[in-house]
Design a protein around this motif. Structure first.
Motif, short mmCIF file in Angstrom:
data_model
loop_
_atom_site.label_atom_id
_atom_site.label_comp_id
_atom_site.label_asym_id
_atom_site.label_seq_id
_atom_site.Cartn_x
_atom_site.Cartn_y
_atom_site.Cartn_z
N MET A 1 0.84 -1.18 0.00
CA MET A 1 0.00 0.00 0.00
C MET A 1 0.88 1.24 0.00
O MET A 1 1.88 1.33 0.68
N ILE A 2 0.50 2.20 -0.78
CA ILE A 2 1.26 3.43 -0.91
C ILE A 2 0.82 4.41 0.17
O ILE A 2 -0.36 4.60 0.42
N ASP A 3 1.80 5.02 0.81
CA ASP A 3 1.49 6.01 1.83
C ASP A 3 1.28 7.36 1.14
O ASP A 3 2.22 8.04 0.75
N TYR A 4 0.04 7.72 0.95
CA TYR A 4 -0.30 8.93 0.20
C TYR A 4 0.16 10.20 0.90
O TYR A 4 0.48 11.20 0.24
N PHE A 5 0.21 10.16 2.22
CA PHE A 5 0.66 11.34 2.95
C PHE A 5 2.13 11.65 2.64
O PHE A 5 2.50 12.79 2.41
N SER A 6 2.97 10.63 2.63
CA SER A 6 4.40 10.87 2.37
C SER A 6 4.62 11.33 0.93
O SER A 6 5.47 12.18 0.66
N ILE A 7 3.86 10.80 0.00
CA ILE A 7 3.98 11.25 -1.39
C ILE A 7 3.51 12.70 -1.52
O ILE A 7 4.16 13.52 -2.18
#
Length: 51
Positions: A1-7
């Motif tokens: 799962m991609i951490d959208y906050f860090s991106i």
């Protein structure tokens, strides 16, 4: 799962850096001598070279 906050955070910081670079007045001038005189930490460097 991609951490959208860090991106979003990293891309936001890159966008902020680009925005600040593009709005910098020094990019509109070609003279390098005047730009060095505006930096107070470089004033002592010129006198040290002359000595």
């Amino acid at each position: 799962m991609i951490d959208y906050f860090s991106i979003a955070l990293t891309h936001g910081l890159i966008l902020l850096a680009c925005w600040r670079l593009l709005s910098c007045d020094a990019l509109d001038e070609e003279g390098g001598e005047k730009l060095q005189a505006d930096k107070p930490w470089l004033k002592n460097r010129d006198t040290a070279k002359d000595a």
